[in-house]
Design a protein around this motif. Sequence first.
Motif, PDB file in Angstrom:
ATOM      1  N   CYS A  19       4.767   5.896   4.681  1.00  0.00           N
ATOM      2  CA  CYS A  19       4.769   4.453   4.976  1.00  0.00           C
ATOM      3  C   CYS A  19       4.190   4.174   6.367  1.00  0.00           C
ATOM      4  N   GLU A  77       0.845  -1.196   0.000  1.00  0.00           N
ATOM      5  CA  GLU A  77       0.000   0.000   0.000  1.00  0.00           C
ATOM      6  C   GLU A  77       0.882   1.250   0.000  1.00  0.00           C
ATOM      7  N   ARG A  78       0.565   2.183  -0.877  1.00  0.00           N
ATOM      8  CA  ARG A  78       1.387   3.393  -1.020  1.00  0.00           C
ATOM      9  C   ARG A  78       0.960   4.455  -0.008  1.00  0.00           C
ATOM     10  N   ASP A  79       1.931   5.067   0.644  1.00  0.00           N
ATOM     11  CA  ASP A  79       1.700   6.199   1.542  1.00  0.00           C
ATOM     12  C   ASP A  79       2.996   6.980   1.628  1.00  0.00           C
ATOM     13  N   ASN A  80       2.914   8.311   1.593  1.00  0.00           N
ATOM     14  CA  ASN A  80       4.120   9.139   1.580  1.00  0.00           C
ATOM     15  C   ASN A  80       5.027   8.860   2.771  1.00  0.00           C
ATOM     16  N   TYR A 116       1.173   2.802   6.999  1.00  0.00           N
ATOM     17  CA  TYR A 116       0.211   1.716   7.044  1.00  0.00           C
ATOM     18  C   TYR A 116       0.898   0.374   6.768  1.00  0.00           C
TER      19      TYR A 116
END
Length: 415
Positions: A205, A200-203, A207
């Motif tokens: 990280c 899952e992408r998140d600026n 999650y």
Amino acid sequence: MRRIMCCVLCLLLLSTWVHAQYQRRPIFTCGGNFSAESGFIGSEGYPGVYPPNTKCVWKITVPEGKVVSLSFQFIDLESDNLCRYDYVDVYSGQVSGQRLGRFCGTFRPGALVSSGNKMLVQMVSDANTAGSGFLAAFSAVLPNEQGERYCGGRLDKPSGSFKTPNWPEKDYPAGVTCSWHIVAPRNQIIEVKFEKFDLERDNYCRYDHVLIFNGREIDDARRIGRFCGDSPPAPILSDGNQLLIQFLSDLSLTADGFIGHYKFRPKRFRTTVAPLTISAPVVTTRATVLNYSAALCQQKCKRSGTLESHYCISNFVITGTVITAVAKGGSAYITVSIINMYKEGELTVQQAGKNMSTKIVILCKKCPFIRRGLNYIIMGLTDEDGRGIVGPQNFMLAFKAKNQRILTALKNQRC
């Protein structure tokens, strides 16, 4: 024709609603009663910073004839050798029953099993918070039953692979934690390469992510990197003969996962990183930070320059309150509750409601000297993991109300 258009519109609306429900993240509150075969509990606001001055109690009940198995998927509380400040207590039965353990810091214990069908979990925080709290999974098992093992373990062969659960047939499941402990002979190091990588992408990280540490324990001072998204990390070489790789997925979106490969290499082939110069804009790796720190800490501690002269050359500029400070080696690792952010750069910020915090490394623990509970203006660099890095040549000053006008003016100007 009109009927067909109406059906198409209904399907689009239904698809939008289902997608929104799928992306909705669980909201963790302070305590609660849980009567189920399995489930998850988490600190208030997880994965954001938990609130101060709280006492939360979770009561877990599973069907008669079974016992409760509790596994911490993630834990990040204020660290203290005696867990006197922020901690989680786990009891078999009720609070008057046997205490199975008290936990704090980032140490993640093995599965905890009650003697009966009830378990109580209690979290206490003092006036100063220090992390993202905890996430734990519980399940009903028969006495002495071994829980299903999804992934992880000790890897000590000269080469091998590790992968997320379900790889490559389908997405990894939500709410799992996998830890691989790779151990090489004492005269060798470990090289790790990821062949495929899709989380899952998140600026920041926050999650689903992979953490990699030198050694065998979760220790921010020895962390090599934090990774997410769909770009494989660059090849990694350990400092010594042990690596810890931890994968965590939260309770919402999932993805393909990853497969990685490792092999042992003789120490003499290890590449080294040259220390950075003072003018370098970004500290790139943990090894570089340590070399950088050792050189700078030999110098006399003296602040130079002004707010104006340091603003544009800094990666980030914030004001905040130091809520934790832990000395490790010659450096200090601090958590800062942010008052105002004037320049974010690549700084990783955790948010819980209106509260924001960040983690910063003071390269020389006595230069600049900081104290827990005080407010500061902090200007510095960032490393590849988004941690703030502050050396003696950066600018840090006790924050006073009169400084806010200057910082606001600097924020509005172009560098």
